[in-house]
Write an enzyme that holds these catalytic residues in place. Structure first.
Site, PDB file in Angstrom:
ATOM      1  N   GLU A  25      10.721  -4.723   4.023  1.00  0.00           N
ATOM      2  CA  GLU A  25      10.331  -5.830   3.154  1.00  0.00           C
ATOM      3  C   GLU A  25      11.497  -6.677   2.695  1.00  0.00           C
ATOM      4  O   GLU A  25      11.347  -7.882   2.544  1.00  0.00           O
ATOM      5  CB  GLU A  25       9.509  -5.338   1.958  1.00  0.00           C
ATOM      6  CG  GLU A  25      10.258  -4.443   0.999  1.00  0.00           C
ATOM      7  CD  GLU A  25       9.377  -3.928  -0.128  1.00  0.00           C
ATOM      8  OE1 GLU A  25       8.391  -4.571  -0.469  1.00  0.00           O
ATOM      9  OE2 GLU A  25       9.708  -2.859  -0.661  1.00  0.00           O
ATOM     10  N   GLU A  51       8.362   5.395   2.356  1.00  0.00           N
ATOM     11  CA  GLU A  51       8.864   4.495   1.325  1.00  0.00           C
ATOM     12  C   GLU A  51      10.200   3.882   1.753  1.00  0.00           C
ATOM     13  O   GLU A  51      10.437   2.682   1.584  1.00  0.00           O
ATOM     14  CB  GLU A  51       8.998   5.263  -0.003  1.00  0.00           C
ATOM     15  CG  GLU A  51       9.634   4.493  -1.141  1.00  0.00           C
ATOM     16  CD  GLU A  51       8.938   3.175  -1.491  1.00  0.00           C
ATOM     17  OE1 GLU A  51       7.838   2.913  -0.974  1.00  0.00           O
ATOM     18  OE2 GLU A  51       9.525   2.390  -2.258  1.00  0.00           O
ATOM     19  N   CYS A 100       1.267 -16.050  -7.523  1.00  0.00           N
ATOM     20  CA  CYS A 100       1.025 -17.197  -8.397  1.00  0.00           C
ATOM     21  C   CYS A 100       1.418 -16.885  -9.842  1.00  0.00           C
ATOM     22  O   CYS A 100       1.097 -15.828 -10.367  1.00  0.00           O
ATOM     23  CB  CYS A 100      -0.420 -17.650  -8.384  1.00  0.00           C
ATOM     24  SG  CYS A 100      -0.968 -18.217  -6.792  1.00  0.00           S
ATOM     25  N   HIS A 156       5.005  12.649  21.005  1.00  0.00           N
ATOM     26  CA  HIS A 156       3.675  12.256  21.469  1.00  0.00           C
ATOM     27  C   HIS A 156       3.593  10.769  21.773  1.00  0.00           C
ATOM     28  O   HIS A 156       2.519  10.175  21.703  1.00  0.00           O
ATOM     29  CB  HIS A 156       2.613  12.694  20.453  1.00  0.00           C
ATOM     30  CG  HIS A 156       2.603  14.172  20.261  1.00  0.00           C
ATOM     31  ND1 HIS A 156       2.031  15.044  21.160  1.00  0.00           N
ATOM     32  CD2 HIS A 156       3.170  14.948  19.304  1.00  0.00           C
ATOM     33  CE1 HIS A 156       2.219  16.287  20.758  1.00  0.00           C
ATOM     34  NE2 HIS A 156       2.916  16.251  19.631  1.00  0.00           N
ATOM     35  N   LYS A 177       5.028 -10.105  -6.081  1.00  0.00           N
ATOM     36  CA  LYS A 177       5.249  -8.879  -6.849  1.00  0.00           C
ATOM     37  C   LYS A 177       3.933  -8.223  -7.242  1.00  0.00           C
ATOM     38  O   LYS A 177       3.789  -7.011  -7.200  1.00  0.00           O
ATOM     39  CB  LYS A 177       6.066  -9.217  -8.105  1.00  0.00           C
ATOM     40  CG  LYS A 177       6.331  -8.041  -9.020  1.00  0.00           C
ATOM     41  CD  LYS A 177       7.272  -7.052  -8.368  1.00  0.00           C
ATOM     42  CE  LYS A 177       7.561  -5.828  -9.223  1.00  0.00           C
ATOM     43  NZ  LYS A 177       8.140  -4.747  -8.399  1.00  0.00           N
ATOM     44  N   ARG A 231       7.367 -13.164  -8.964  1.00  0.00           N
ATOM     45  CA  ARG A 231       6.016 -12.871  -8.478  1.00  0.00           C
ATOM     46  C   ARG A 231       5.797 -13.368  -7.054  1.00  0.00           C
ATOM     47  O   ARG A 231       4.831 -12.985  -6.404  1.00  0.00           O
ATOM     48  CB  ARG A 231       4.977 -13.511  -9.402  1.00  0.00           C
ATOM     49  CG  ARG A 231       5.020 -12.966 -10.811  1.00  0.00           C
ATOM     50  CD  ARG A 231       4.160 -13.778 -11.733  1.00  0.00           C
ATOM     51  NE  ARG A 231       2.754 -13.598 -11.478  1.00  0.00           N
ATOM     52  CZ  ARG A 231       2.012 -12.619 -11.964  1.00  0.00           C
ATOM     53  NH1 ARG A 231       2.571 -11.713 -12.731  1.00  0.00           N
ATOM     54  NH2 ARG A 231       0.731 -12.540 -11.707  1.00  0.00           N
ATOM     55  N   TRP A 247       1.557 -19.187  -4.583  1.00  0.00           N
ATOM     56  CA  TRP A 247       1.735 -18.367  -3.385  1.00  0.00           C
ATOM     57  C   TRP A 247       0.534 -18.694  -2.508  1.00  0.00           C
ATOM     58  O   TRP A 247      -0.603 -18.360  -2.848  1.00  0.00           O
ATOM     59  CB  TRP A 247       1.754 -16.898  -3.793  1.00  0.00           C
ATOM     60  CG  TRP A 247       2.143 -15.957  -2.709  1.00  0.00           C
ATOM     61  CD1 TRP A 247       3.404 -15.619  -2.321  1.00  0.00           C
ATOM     62  CD2 TRP A 247       1.262 -15.190  -1.872  1.00  0.00           C
ATOM     63  NE1 TRP A 247       3.365 -14.714  -1.305  1.00  0.00           N
ATOM     64  CE2 TRP A 247       2.072 -14.429  -1.002  1.00  0.00           C
ATOM     65  CE3 TRP A 247      -0.125 -15.084  -1.759  1.00  0.00           C
ATOM     66  CZ2 TRP A 247       1.538 -13.574  -0.054  1.00  0.00           C
ATOM     67  CZ3 TRP A 247      -0.643 -14.228  -0.807  1.00  0.00           C
ATOM     68  CH2 TRP A 247       0.182 -13.481   0.033  1.00  0.00           C
ATOM     69  N   ASN A 269      -4.801 -18.869 -10.905  1.00  0.00           N
ATOM     70  CA  ASN A 269      -4.327 -17.710 -10.158  1.00  0.00           C
ATOM     71  C   ASN A 269      -5.572 -16.920  -9.765  1.00  0.00           C
ATOM     72  O   ASN A 269      -6.439 -16.687 -10.599  1.00  0.00           O
ATOM     73  CB  ASN A 269      -3.411 -16.862 -11.059  1.00  0.00           C
ATOM     74  CG  ASN A 269      -2.785 -15.706 -10.314  1.00  0.00           C
ATOM     75  OD1 ASN A 269      -2.955 -15.597  -9.099  1.00  0.00           O
ATOM     76  ND2 ASN A 269      -2.072 -14.860 -11.023  1.00  0.00           N
ATOM     77  N   GLY A 270      -5.690 -16.545  -8.500  1.00  0.00           N
ATOM     78  CA  GLY A 270      -6.860 -15.804  -8.040  1.00  0.00           C
ATOM     79  C   GLY A 270      -7.487 -16.515  -6.852  1.00  0.00           C
ATOM     80  O   GLY A 270      -6.851 -17.359  -6.218  1.00  0.00           O
ATOM     81  N   LYS A 280      11.057  -0.170   2.301  1.00  0.00           N
ATOM     82  CA  LYS A 280      12.155  -0.866   1.615  1.00  0.00           C
ATOM     83  C   LYS A 280      12.932  -1.705   2.626  1.00  0.00           C
ATOM     84  O   LYS A 280      13.252  -2.862   2.380  1.00  0.00           O
ATOM     85  CB  LYS A 280      13.111   0.130   0.939  1.00  0.00           C
ATOM     86  CG  LYS A 280      12.619   0.763  -0.313  1.00  0.00           C
ATOM     87  CD  LYS A 280      12.664  -0.103  -1.549  1.00  0.00           C
ATOM     88  CE  LYS A 280      11.395  -0.766  -1.922  1.00  0.00           C
ATOM     89  NZ  LYS A 280      10.156  -0.139  -2.139  1.00  0.00           N
TER      90      LYS A 280
HETATM   91  C1  F6R Z   1       6.926  -2.480  -2.270  1.00  0.00           C
HETATM   92  C2  F6R Z   1       6.036  -2.793  -3.358  1.00  0.00           C
HETATM   93  C3  F6R Z   1       4.587  -2.890  -3.056  1.00  0.00           C
HETATM   94  C4  F6R Z   1       3.768  -2.349  -4.235  1.00  0.00           C
HETATM   95  C5  F6R Z   1       2.279  -2.602  -3.990  1.00  0.00           C
HETATM   96  C6  F6R Z   1       1.437  -2.062  -5.126  1.00  0.00           C
HETATM   97  O1  F6R Z   1       8.248  -2.403  -2.698  1.00  0.00           O
HETATM   98  O2  F6R Z   1       6.444  -3.001  -4.460  1.00  0.00           O
HETATM   99  O3  F6R Z   1       4.250  -2.242  -1.876  1.00  0.00           O
HETATM  100  O4  F6R Z   1       4.031  -0.996  -4.384  1.00  0.00           O
HETATM  101  O5  F6R Z   1       2.036  -3.969  -3.859  1.00  0.00           O
HETATM  102  O6  F6R Z   1       1.785  -2.657  -6.330  1.00  0.00           O
HETATM  103  P1  F6R Z   1       1.457  -2.009  -7.716  1.00  0.00           P
HETATM  104  O7  F6R Z   1       2.259  -0.769  -7.840  1.00  0.00           O
HETATM  105  O8  F6R Z   1       1.853  -3.049  -8.718  1.00  0.00           O
HETATM  106  O9  F6R Z   1      -0.017  -1.732  -7.719  1.00  0.00           O
END
Ligand code: F6R
Length: 608
Positions: free
Chosen positions: A488, A481, A2, A504, A603, A27, A74, A100-101, A485
């Protein structure tokens, strides 16, 4: 998650609101809307992208008022459609709200208002706030807001218009970000700085349950007892171009390419001329560092992945035991915490709800919290005992790249500093590790130049539906990680696996044509990983290996090999992730995905 904008000025509000919302698109959202006070509050909302909202706005005449609010939604409560999108208007049409929230007690409040004859239109929790506000309203917006705040539970950043007060916009926040931008003859509210950056660099950060009253020529801040509150004005230091695409098709590619510079800033500013680490002005004393019994690293998503790598690095360098927790688990599992423990939270946005709650849990137990944060002045930064900024500049693409890389850099710096203080490494070894750290940005830069090769590799493999990424030790952490990537942004199912665990169970999934990416950068584990690759090859998989320069024998077993420059084994995650970011990016492009705004993702995850 949001986005909120608001405008109080002397020129039409709508263009600002629409442009501001476009700067918050990153976002994540699935509908959008604006409300502008004209002769009355006029609202335009649309499901879908901002272009749909703009098209609707173009068909509305007389939307030329100078006071307004806007929102990208969102969906949490109710489907993403026109009715559920914000702003929400009260039954009388007098009050309009963006939020937002999450309002946790919206159901009993809704029932109460319905019993009093209020008719609701949407399925959202937010409409309850608009209706409650109107229900309590007796002429004073601030008195009303204070009463409303006394009734609602949960997290909120709110922007409120009331048609009885055509010159003022009122805002409040709790556990959800909101800034107050200070312009010339106009003032703004926004969830994040990029929304106002074209108009001002100066802003206030609201604390929880502080109220802002914005007019064209003034901003007043009050606490819940209506006492004035004073805040210093923050000034954005980064260049406006940092929040623009700068010629790249997507922010994500721009941010991948920015990593060498971000790493140089992050590391360079924390090394003295003698190569000693200086950790900004943290309150944690050397005495406290010597006495740390255990470190708890708490984070979400990629930041948690940085935490997994951190465990290997910090334990190896400092011999302090490290536990790594997902913030959403830590906050509810009654962790065992002692006074001489240290909690490290990691967050790019500094606003992640679970990480913030975990931080509060640690502090409530008298544990010192040191946070690694990118967003300056964010909630996590402000509530921590100490903060080390990653200095990566604004990260706009939903998938983190430079945020993650700089988190690792700060972790290496912490580990080096603690090792020096606790004397767990010999000076010569510290020197060697420091030099390897200084070399990292150039090595990352060299890897970003493999762009074209990764593009070809990704295009050839873009039709794969399942990808396994395997590694041992630190490489397992880096694999997590890399796997995220891919998942997502390209929507390819992918799993990170500790290579030794494959046998296993999971190896039964490997068949002809499966894609396996094997990360093998750890000298001590290299041969074991090569054996794992042989087992996988024998089952028909296509294998891409990521190894250090010189490990050419892997070419005999893997189908393709990506070489990373030679570095200390403790730092290889910083290098292996670069080709994997590029690989994921190009797979997403080949599959026609919206790289910067992956479906369903936000985001900044400001709700649980
Ligand atoms: C993946 C990504 C998310 C953030 C997670 C935590 O690419 O960006 O998994 O790492 O939502 O976000 P922050 O770092 O803002 O607490």
């Amino acid at each position: 998650m949001c986005g909120i904008v608001g405008f109080a000025g002397k020129r039409p509000a709508a263009p600002f609101l629409l442009d501001g919302l476009s700067k918050l698109e990153y976002r994540g959202y699935d509908s959008a809307g604006i409300a502008v006070f004209c002769d009355k509050i006029r609202t335009v909302k649309s499901q879908g992208r901002l272009a749909d909202l703009r098209a609707k706005v173009d068909t509305v005449s007389h939307l030329d008022g100078t006071l307004g609010i806007g929102h990208t939604r969102w969906a949490t409560h109710g489907a993403p459609n026109d009715i559920n999108s914000h702003p929400h208007t009260s039954m009388s049409g007098r009050v309009s709200i963006v939020h937002n929230g999450i309002i946790e007690n919206y159901i009993p409040l809704k029932q109460e208002l319905e019993a009093a004859g209020v008719v609701f239109r949407s399925e959202t929790d937010t409409e309850v706030v608009a209706q409650l506000f109107d229900y309590y309203y007796e002429g004073d917006m601030i008195d009303t807001l204070i009463r409303v705040i006394g009734r609602i539970r949960g997290s909120y950043a709110l922007g409120i218009l009331c048609s009885d007060h055509p010159d003022q916009l009122v805002a409040v926040r709790k556990d959800s970000p909101l800034i107050i931008g200070l312009g010339e003859g106009e003032n703004y509210i926004a969830s994040d700085i990029p929304a106002v950056l074209e108009h001002t660099r100066d802003y206030y950060l609201l604390e929880d349950n502080e109220i802002a009253i914005l007019k064209a020529d003034s901003v007043e801040l009050l606490d819940l007892n209506k006492n004035p509150v004073h805040h210093d004005v923050y000034t954005v230091t980064y260049d406006i171009s940092a929040a623009e695409k700068g010629g790249y098709e997507y922010f994500m590619m721009k941010e991948i390419m920015e990593q060498p510079r971000a790493m140089r800033t992050c590391i360079g500013s924390r090394l003295t001329e003698n190569g000693e680490v200086k950790l900004d002005k943290i309150r944690l004393t050397e005495e406290q560092i010597r006495n740390i019994g255990r470190i708890h690293i708490v984070a979400c998503g990629s930041a948690w992945h940085a935490g997994i790598v951190a465990k290997y690095v910090i334990e190896e360098m400092t011999r302090i035991p490290v536990e790594v927790d997902l913030a959403s688990e830590f906050r509810y599992r009654r962790p065992i915490l002692s006074r001489n423990d240290l909690c490290i939270t990691i967050s790019q946005s500094g606003e992640t709800a679970d990480t913030l709650a975990a931080l509060r849990e640690a502090r409530a137990n008298d544990v010192h919290v040191l946070s690694i944060v990118n967003a300056v002045g964010s909630s996590i930064a402000r509530e921590s005992d100490d903060v080390l900024y990653t200095m990566a500049g604004p990260e706009i693409a939903v998938a983190t790249t430079k945020g993650y890389s700089t988190q690792l850099a700060v972790i290496y710096l912490i580990a080096l500093k603690f090792a020096a203080i606790r004397k767990t490494l010999k000076p010569a070894r510290i020197q060697e590790l420091t030099q390897a750290l200084i070399n990292l940005p150039d090595q990352i830069e060299a890897l970003t130049k493999m762009d074209q090769r990764l593009r070809e590799m990704a295009t050839e493999n873009a039709d794969k539906n399942d990808v396994f990424i395997i590694g041992r030790g630190i490489d397992y952490g880096a694999s997590m990680e890399s796997s995220l990537k891919l998942k997502e942004i390209s929507y390819v199912h992918s799993e990170a696996y500790a290579a030794g665990e494959l046998k296993h169970g999971t190896i039964s999934l490997i068949e002809d044509g499966s894609l396996v990416i094997a990360v093998a950068t750890q000298d001590a584990l290299y041969e074991k990983l090569v054996s794992n690759v042989k087992e996988i090859k024998a089952r028909g998989a296509h294998v891409i290996a990521i190894v250090k320069e010189g490990c050419t024998d892997v070419e005999e077993v893997a189908d393709e090999v990506i070489y990373i420059p030679s570095t200390d084994d403790l730092y290889t995650s910083s290098l292996t992730v670069i080709p994997m970011q590029l690989f994921a990016y190009y797979v997403a492009i080949a599959r026609g995905c919206d790289v910067d705004k992956p479906r369903n993702l936000a985001k900044s995850v400001t709700v649980e």
